[in-house]
Design an enzyme around this catalytic site. Structure first.
Site, PDB file in Angstrom:
ATOM      1  N   ASP A   1     -31.630 -96.960   3.177  1.00 49.59           N
ATOM      2  CA  ASP A   1     -31.322 -97.021   1.740  1.00 49.59           C
ATOM      3  C   ASP A   1     -32.140 -98.097   1.007  1.00 49.59           C
ATOM      4  OD1 ASP A   1     -29.693 -96.210  -0.522  1.00 49.59           O
ATOM      5  OD2 ASP A   1     -28.643 -98.128  -0.339  1.00 49.59           O
TER       6      ASP A   1
ATOM      7  N   LYS B   1     -24.621-105.089   1.259  1.00 52.82           N
ATOM      8  CA  LYS B   1     -23.572-104.845   0.265  1.00 52.82           C
ATOM      9  C   LYS B   1     -22.477-105.877   0.477  1.00 52.82           C
ATOM     10  CE  LYS B   1     -25.171-100.661  -0.918  1.00 52.82           C
ATOM     11  NZ  LYS B   1     -25.901-100.495  -2.182  1.00 52.82           N
TER      12      LYS B   1
ATOM     13  N   HIS C   1     -37.702 -97.316  -7.608  1.00 53.08           N
ATOM     14  CA  HIS C   1     -37.482 -97.974  -8.909  1.00 53.08           C
ATOM     15  C   HIS C   1     -37.767 -99.478  -8.857  1.00 53.08           C
ATOM     16  CE1 HIS C   1     -33.434 -98.968  -7.398  1.00 53.08           C
ATOM     17  NE2 HIS C   1     -33.360 -99.857  -8.369  1.00 53.08           N
TER      18      HIS C   1
ATOM     19  N   ARG D   1     -26.183 -77.364 -12.538  1.00 54.35           N
ATOM     20  CA  ARG D   1     -25.353 -76.209 -12.221  1.00 54.35           C
ATOM     21  C   ARG D   1     -24.160 -76.169 -13.189  1.00 54.35           C
ATOM     22  NH1 ARG D   1     -23.789 -73.279  -7.326  1.00 54.35           N
ATOM     23  NH2 ARG D   1     -25.357 -74.234  -6.014  1.00 54.35           N
TER      24      ARG D   1
ATOM     25  N   LYS E   1     -39.607-102.665 -11.812  1.00 59.24           N
ATOM     26  CA  LYS E   1     -38.956-103.890 -12.301  1.00 59.24           C
ATOM     27  C   LYS E   1     -40.026-104.858 -12.809  1.00 59.24           C
ATOM     28  CE  LYS E   1     -34.935-103.624  -9.242  1.00 59.24           C
ATOM     29  NZ  LYS E   1     -33.702-103.687 -10.007  1.00 59.24           N
TER      30      LYS E   1
ATOM     31  N   HIS F   1     -37.433-100.115  -0.903  1.00 58.64           N
ATOM     32  CA  HIS F   1     -37.535-101.261  -1.815  1.00 58.64           C
ATOM     33  C   HIS F   1     -38.073-102.539  -1.133  1.00 58.64           C
ATOM     34  CE1 HIS F   1     -35.331 -98.515  -4.164  1.00 58.64           C
ATOM     35  NE2 HIS F   1     -34.109 -98.885  -3.849  1.00 58.64           N
TER      36      HIS F   1
ATOM     37  N   GLU G   1     -26.329-107.655  -2.800  1.00 59.24           N
ATOM     38  CA  GLU G   1     -25.508-106.958  -3.792  1.00 59.24           C
ATOM     39  C   GLU G   1     -24.042-107.328  -3.570  1.00 59.24           C
ATOM     40  OE1 GLU G   1     -26.980-102.800  -4.878  1.00 59.24           O
ATOM     41  OE2 GLU G   1     -27.240-102.897  -2.727  1.00 59.24           O
TER      42      GLU G   1
HETATM   43  C1  BG6 Z   1     -30.722 -97.884  -4.716  1.00 62.47           C
HETATM   44  C2  BG6 Z   1     -29.797 -97.830  -3.535  1.00 62.47           C
HETATM   45  O1  BG6 Z   1     -31.963 -97.328  -4.386  1.00 62.47           O
HETATM   46  O2  BG6 Z   1     -30.901 -99.239  -5.115  1.00 62.47           O
HETATM   47  C3  BG6 Z   1     -28.469 -98.464  -3.869  1.00 62.47           C
HETATM   48  O3  BG6 Z   1     -29.590 -96.473  -3.142  1.00 62.47           O
HETATM   49  C4  BG6 Z   1     -28.656 -99.863  -4.396  1.00 62.47           C
HETATM   50  O4  BG6 Z   1     -27.609 -98.505  -2.719  1.00 62.47           O
HETATM   51  C5  BG6 Z   1     -29.700 -99.878  -5.530  1.00 62.47           C
HETATM   52  O5  BG6 Z   1     -27.411-100.329  -4.889  1.00 62.47           O
HETATM   53  C6  BG6 Z   1     -30.044-101.305  -5.928  1.00 62.47           C
HETATM   54  O6  BG6 Z   1     -30.857-101.280  -7.070  1.00 62.47           O
HETATM   55  P1  BG6 Z   1     -30.857-102.493  -8.097  1.00 62.47           P
HETATM   56  O7  BG6 Z   1     -31.882-102.105  -9.106  1.00 62.47           O
HETATM   57  O8  BG6 Z   1     -29.470-102.584  -8.645  1.00 62.47           O
HETATM   58  O9  BG6 Z   1     -31.221-103.704  -7.305  1.00 62.47           O
END
Ligand code: BG6
Length: 497
Positions: free
Chosen positions: A241, A346, A184, A52, A188, A246, A222
């Site tokens: 999340d 976190k 994602h 946008r 990895k 994941h 994290e």
């Molecule tokens: C994301 C989450 O999908 O993955 C984030 O929304 C998280 O909250 C992140 O920090 C972690 O990814 P990675 O690759 O840093 O382990």
């Protein structure tokens, strides 16, 4: 020295919606730059960022240049280089576009005209409520060609019903085989290596079952908090999340049966069977099988950090969890009675992700008690940082005196063994989108099975009003997470050998 290349021969147009957003700037454009730098992209490949608001192309290219300098090296010693940037910059075009307004797609339609036979990848790095409207607009304007793909970023819904709604909306424009749902973690390196480790070696698979394995632990820790995206995160929480996507994918890759080929659907069929075999967790089980936590002020690396409720934009009454631990059961022959303990949070003391497979102790020990404890063997797969594998085993301590058993580790560091740069997950995934390889993307039935299981927990938490327990930033979560595993006579793995 020029890196080794595998140039692909698929001309493409990649259209990134949310082209000025955080994901595009930190991950997508830097990943594409790296692919180009390593000469993995065909010459005929264009990247069209749409977002946008107007912006001059030069200004956009400059912004991407600076982002690629900042984010593209992925912690390695590979330096940004202006020559390859100059080539890459030619691929970039910026277009201002209001995704919800079909009339504003004219410029995009013009740009794509005449390239109907080229791979067209629409990457939606936007809020999920735009997925349906964007797909509908693309279809209405006849921009969805036969070689088109739609890439969807998470969050794909907040429960099964909303996920269903989003997917039904995009399915009106894109067939399932054209839909690439990103997780994602599947891109990895170490996650992919998990399959190689299991299925290309004869050593582990015979032991990979309830007869020999005591339990499995999966931890994704994290150090970062949620500062900067509090409002988004507060709607989601750690279960949606991280676990729903994941960590469940890691459970699947650890627990699945060997696929007979690497065909995308063969792999996804096997993962789906695991998701469908997850023991449901409902209201009656949540207090025993799950732990919710929320960080309070504390210290990370010796630096004071605020609590979740003190971050900017925070609402002081929030009960959203920033930490979850769950004891998961898998109801099938291979895993009956073998718990999978998963945890993520976190503001934990270290950034580390690992899968620990703990084997059973030998059925009989001929050694006297004075030799020491017979600790179980563990296979530790470190996903990040310091990617690698450790096999923890007992050995005899040196010397002619009294026999002593010592815990020792066979340690394989991928950085030392393979050298070079470990590519970012998005590099692999974007290349797979261009090549049309869907194996590392989630199929609809997988996504829905993962939500179905997650919904049981969400409902259980709501029904029992299970509060998020406080934990200090810089600790390993609430004490209840320790009790979750210790009441079964087990402990979370600590890398102290
Ligand atoms: C994301 C989450 O999908 O993955 C984030 O929304 C998280 O909250 C992140 O920090 C972690 O990814 P990675 O690759 O840093 O382990």
């Amino acid at each position: 020295m020029q890196p080794k290349t595998t140039l692909i021969s698929h001309p493409f147009d990649m259209i990134v919606f949310g082209g000025r957003g955080d994901l595009a700037r930190r991950k997508l454009i830097p990943a594409l730059y790296h692919l180009d730098r390593e000469r993995r992209l065909p010459d005929d490949g264009r990247i069209i960022a749409v977002s946008r608001g107007a912006m001059a192309n030069d200004a956009f290219v400059k912004m991407m240049h600076d982002d690629c300098m900042t984010y593209s090296t992925n912690g390695s010693d590979v330096q940004f280089d202006e020559v390859s940037w100059g080539r890459f910059a030619q691929r970039l075009t910026y277009l201002g576009l209001d995704a919800t307004d079909a009339k504003s797609y004219d410029g995009l339609a013009q740009l794509l005209k005449g390239r109907e036979d080229v791979v067209r990848a629409f990457y939606l790095a936007t809020a999920p409520d735009l997925f349906g409207p964007i797909a509908a607009n693309l279809k209405a304007l006849d921009l969805v060609t036969q070689p088109s793909r739609l890439v969807l970023e998470k969050p794909l819904g907040k429960d099964l019903a909303s996920a269903h709604e989003i997917n039904a909306a995009v399915a009106k424009a894109f067939a399932e085989p054209q839909t690439y749902r990103i997780d994602h973690y599947l891109g990895k390196e170490t996650v992919q290596n998990l399959m190689v480790l299991r299925f290309a070696n004869a050593l582990f698979e015979p032991l990979w079952n309830r007869t020999h394995i005591d339990h499995v632990q999966i931890s994704v820790a994290e150090t970062v908090g949620v500062g900067g995206r509090w409002k988004y995160y507060n709607e989601s929480g750690a279960l949606r999340d991280m676990i729903q996507n994941h960590l469940l994918q890691l459970v699947c890759l650890t627990a699945m049966e060997p696929p007979s080929t690497l065909d995308a659907d063969m792999i996804r069929d096997e993962k789906l069977k695991v998701l469908r075999a997850l023991q449901p967790i409902y209201a009656a089980d949540v207090a025993q099988a799950t732990v919710r936590g929320q960080y309070r002020a504390g210290a990370i690396d010796g630096k004071a950090v605020p609590g979740y409720l003190e971050e900017s934009d925070a609402e002081p009454q929030s009960n959203t969890e920033t930490f979850v631990a769950i004891k998961i059961g898998i109801d099938n022959w291979r895993w009956a009675g073998v718990p999978f303990y998963v945890r993520t949070g976190k503001r934990l003391p270290a950034r580390s992700s690992e899968i620990v497979v703990q084997f059973k102790t030998p059925p009989h020990s001929p050694y006297p008690a004075s030799a020491g404890t017979i600790h179980p063997n563990k296979l530790v797969m470190r996903l990040q940082p310091d990617e690698g594998i450790r096999l923890i085993m007992l050995n005899k301590g040196r010397g002619p005196g009294e026999l002593k058993l010592h815990q020792t580790a066979l340690d394989l560091s991928f950085a030392e063994t393979f050298g070079g740069r470990s590519p970012d997950a998005y590099e692999r995934l974007l290349l797979d989108v261009i090549r049309g390889r869907p194996a590392l993307f989630m199929r609809l039935d997988e996504l829905e099975a993962a939500w179905r299981w997650t919904d049981g927990i969400l409902q259980g938490w709501a029904d029992t009003a299970l509060a998020a327990k406080p934990y200090a930033a810089g600790s390993w979560g609430p004490n209840a997470a320790i009790s979750l595993i210790e009441r079964d006579g087990r402990t979370w793995h600590e890398d102290d050998i």
